[in-house]
Motif scaffolding. Structure first.
Motif, mmCIF file in Angstrom:
data_model
loop_
_atom_site.group_PDB
_atom_site.id
_atom_site.type_symbol
_atom_site.label_atom_id
_atom_site.label_comp_id
_atom_site.label_asym_id
_atom_site.label_seq_id
_atom_site.Cartn_x
_atom_site.Cartn_y
_atom_site.Cartn_z
ATOM 1 N N PHE A 169 10.981 23.954 30.380
ATOM 2 C CA PHE A 169 11.669 24.735 29.349
ATOM 3 C C PHE A 169 11.534 26.242 29.575
ATOM 4 O O PHE A 169 12.426 27.006 29.195
ATOM 5 N N ASP A 170 10.441 26.675 30.182
ATOM 6 C CA ASP A 170 10.317 28.090 30.539
ATOM 7 C C ASP A 170 11.412 28.496 31.529
ATOM 8 O O ASP A 170 12.012 29.568 31.404
ATOM 9 N N ILE A 171 11.654 27.631 32.514
ATOM 10 C CA ILE A 171 12.689 27.926 33.511
ATOM 11 C C ILE A 171 14.065 27.923 32.855
ATOM 12 O O ILE A 171 14.888 28.809 33.100
ATOM 13 N N ALA A 172 14.307 26.935 31.992
ATOM 14 C CA ALA A 172 15.593 26.882 31.299
ATOM 15 C C ALA A 172 15.797 28.131 30.441
ATOM 16 O O ALA A 172 16.896 28.719 30.422
ATOM 17 N N LYS A 173 14.749 28.576 29.767
ATOM 18 C CA LYS A 173 14.848 29.776 28.939
ATOM 19 C C LYS A 173 15.154 31.008 29.793
ATOM 20 O O LYS A 173 15.956 31.866 29.408
ATOM 21 N N ARG A 174 14.542 31.082 30.972
ATOM 22 C CA ARG A 174 14.730 32.244 31.844
ATOM 23 C C ARG A 174 16.144 32.336 32.403
ATOM 24 O O ARG A 174 16.690 33.434 32.518
ATOM 25 N N VAL A 175 16.756 31.203 32.756
ATOM 26 C CA VAL A 175 18.062 31.254 33.423
ATOM 27 C C VAL A 175 19.241 31.163 32.446
ATOM 28 O O VAL A 175 20.387 31.405 32.841
ATOM 29 N N ILE A 209 9.073 22.763 23.176
ATOM 30 C CA ILE A 209 10.162 23.696 22.891
ATOM 31 C C ILE A 209 9.683 24.900 22.080
ATOM 32 O O ILE A 209 10.257 25.990 22.146
ATOM 33 N N GLU A 210 8.600 24.720 21.325
ATOM 34 C CA GLU A 210 8.113 25.792 20.449
ATOM 35 C C GLU A 210 7.963 27.117 21.203
ATOM 36 O O GLU A 210 7.441 27.147 22.318
ATOM 37 N N HIS A 211 8.430 28.194 20.570
ATOM 38 C CA HIS A 211 8.384 29.551 21.115
ATOM 39 C C HIS A 211 9.316 29.736 22.317
ATOM 40 O O HIS A 211 9.271 30.776 22.968
ATOM 41 N N ARG A 212 10.133 28.745 22.605
ATOM 42 C CA ARG A 212 11.062 28.849 23.731
ATOM 43 C C ARG A 212 12.514 28.754 23.266
ATOM 44 O O ARG A 212 13.337 29.568 23.652
ATOM 45 N N PHE A 213 12.822 27.737 22.441
ATOM 46 C CA PHE A 213 14.186 27.529 21.952
ATOM 47 C C PHE A 213 14.148 27.118 20.489
ATOM 48 O O PHE A 213 13.114 26.685 19.973
ATOM 49 N N VAL A 214 15.300 27.210 19.862
ATOM 50 C CA VAL A 214 15.496 26.575 18.563
ATOM 51 C C VAL A 214 16.400 25.365 18.770
ATOM 52 O O VAL A 214 17.238 25.352 19.674
ATOM 53 N N ARG A 271 16.560 31.881 20.111
ATOM 54 C CA ARG A 271 16.487 32.250 18.699
ATOM 55 C C ARG A 271 17.392 33.440 18.385
ATOM 56 O O ARG A 271 17.934 33.560 17.286
ATOM 57 N N GLN A 272 17.612 34.309 19.373
ATOM 58 C CA GLN A 272 18.407 35.517 19.152
ATOM 59 C C GLN A 272 19.906 35.274 19.301
ATOM 60 O O GLN A 272 20.704 36.217 19.207
ATOM 61 N N ARG A 273 20.334 34.038 19.533
ATOM 62 C CA ARG A 273 21.765 33.761 19.719
ATOM 63 C C ARG A 273 22.543 34.216 18.483
ATOM 64 O O ARG A 273 22.209 33.864 17.355
ATOM 65 N N SER A 274 23.601 34.976 18.708
ATOM 66 C CA SER A 274 24.334 35.571 17.592
ATOM 67 C C SER A 274 25.433 34.680 17.045
ATOM 68 O O SER A 274 25.861 34.843 15.902
ATOM 69 N N THR A 275 25.912 33.729 17.846
ATOM 70 C CA THR A 275 27.037 32.891 17.438
ATOM 71 C C THR A 275 26.547 31.647 16.704
ATOM 72 O O THR A 275 25.738 30.891 17.238
ATOM 73 N N PRO A 276 27.011 31.386 15.475
ATOM 74 C CA PRO A 276 26.608 30.185 14.747
ATOM 75 C C PRO A 276 27.039 28.922 15.496
ATOM 76 O O PRO A 276 28.096 28.889 16.125
ATOM 77 N N TYR A 277 26.199 27.884 15.441
ATOM 78 C CA TYR A 277 26.533 26.635 16.125
ATOM 79 C C TYR A 277 27.004 25.590 15.127
ATOM 80 O O TYR A 277 26.411 25.425 14.068
#
Length: 390
Positions: free
Chosen positions: A257-263, A308-313, A380-386
């Motif tokens: 998940f760290d790699i996924a978050k980075r790319v 996933i915690e601290h990496r994605f929502v 977490r910072q994604r601006s577009t609502p899903y």
């Protein structure tokens, strides 16, 4: 085509001539509504009494190997396994095998069975089995993961609907760049590039898969690479991983998940499609580990969420595990129908192994123990609502 009773005839003596099974095994079978040498199609027909000791000594490994060796048969393996798993017989047998079970648990806890060095082993053993087997077993898109049967009436439509569901959940747009972690024979890459106009980079650990995927995606903006996910770099608008996470292993979840978050770009989406276990367990099924998916490990929901915690929502979590039962039964029908073309190359023991694998798996999902999750993740910072889709 019936091939359930073609072991060596010297082993196939009258069922009534065999000693009764040990009382402990008989009692467990009764709990599951199963009999040894009974008349129901899901009953176990014993050809050689050694099967009892192999079950008691080696659990599911001995059960599967003795089937491959022709020591027993069953007309409806899928129903047999659904009954066994509903009654949790696998867990009860493990209680008798505590010393051997401890060894299996320590193996998973002490060693990283999905290390970079081991990463290509599953590709070489399973996915490189032979494209001819998979071409005859799968649908025309060569999708080797659960189909989506909500509106489908056949395997081809179920897989097309699954691929489209993935693309819609990812909100793919023309011109975007997508990374597929575990690209298989290129089914998703081909579909996304052709129908959604995206550029796809797919990675795989199977040479056979990559060779066929490249041929199938010729002329499309798709590139395949033979590489481990830990070597991924670059930036992508969208990420997809369909049926690969089962090979990552708990010791590597956070790295994955760290790699996924980075790319993944800040406004991107990541869809994770994985088989899930109903509870966390420190081991994997030893027969599946030895013969089908070496070093594999099914994640639990808790293992995924803690990684996933601290990496994605989590934007969406969709479970359609019961659809895997229907998918596997369709694969079995295709494989069994094609067996006359494959038999000379692969032999009878392979046939019994593959039958056991597909029908055991169908029973696993039918029992509800096996689940299939599609999880949509975002920064977490994604601006577009899903907005989730089904």
């Amino acid at each position: 085509m019936s091939q359930t009773a073609d072991a060596d005839t010297s082993q196939q003596t009258d069922r009534n001539n065999h000693p009764n099974p040990p009382a402990t095994l008989s009692a467990l079978a009764v709990e599951a509504g199963i009999k040894f040498n009974g008349s129901a199609p899901w009953d176990i027909q014993v050809h050689d009494e050694r099967v009892y000791d192999r079950i008691l000594l080696d659990g599911s490994l001995g059960f599967g190997e003795s089937y491959m060796d022709g020591l027993w048969d069953c007309d409806q393996l899928d129903v047999l396994f659904c009954r066994l798993l509903n009654a949790e017989i696998d867990q009860k047998i493990d209680k008798w095998r505590r010393l051997r079970l401890l060894g299996e648990i320590l193996r998973h806890r002490l060693f990283n069975l999905q290390s970079r060095r081991r990463a290509f082993q599953v590709g070489e053993q399973h996915y490189d089995t032979g494209n001819d087997v998979f071409e005859r077993m799968l649908d025309p898109s060569m999708s080797y993961s659960c189909g989506y049967w909500k509106d489908a009436t056949d395997l081809t439509q179920a897989q097309s609907d699954k691929l489209d569901l993935v693309c819609r959940k990812l909100e793919l747009k023309p011109g975007e760049r997508m990374l597929e972690i575990g690209s298989g024979w290129g089914s998703l890459a081909h579909f996304a590039a052709k129908h959604y106009g995206v550029e796809v980079v797919g990675i795989t650990v199977s040479k056979e898969q990559m060779q066929l995927a490249e041929a199938r995606c010729e002329g499309l903006p798709v590139t395949f690479k033979l590489m481990d996910y830990r070597d991924v770099d670059g930036q992508y608008d969208k990420l997809a991983s369909v049926g690969m996470f089962e090979h990552v292993g708990p010791k590597n979840y956070r790295t994955y998940f760290d790699i996924a978050k980075r790319v993944l770009k800040k406004d991107g989406l990541f869809l994770l499609h994985t088989i899930g276990a109903p509870f966390s367990t420190p081991k994997t099924d030893p027969w599946i580990d030895k013969y089908i998916f070496p070093n594999g490990k099914l994640p639990s929901a808790r293992e995924i969420t803690s990684s996933i915690e601290h990496r994605f929502v989590i934007e969406d979590w969709h479970n359609f595990g019961r659809d895997y039962d229907r998918t596997l039964m369709a694969w079995w029908a295709n494989f069994d129908r094609a067996w006359p073309e494959l038999s000379a190359k692969y032999g009878q023991r392979f046939y019994r192994m593959w039958r056991y694998y597909l029908l055991q798996s169908a029973g696993f999902f039918r029992s509800g123990q096996g689940q299939l999750w599609q999880i949509v993740l975002a920064h977490r910072q994604r601006s577009t609502p899903y907005r989730s889709v089904r």
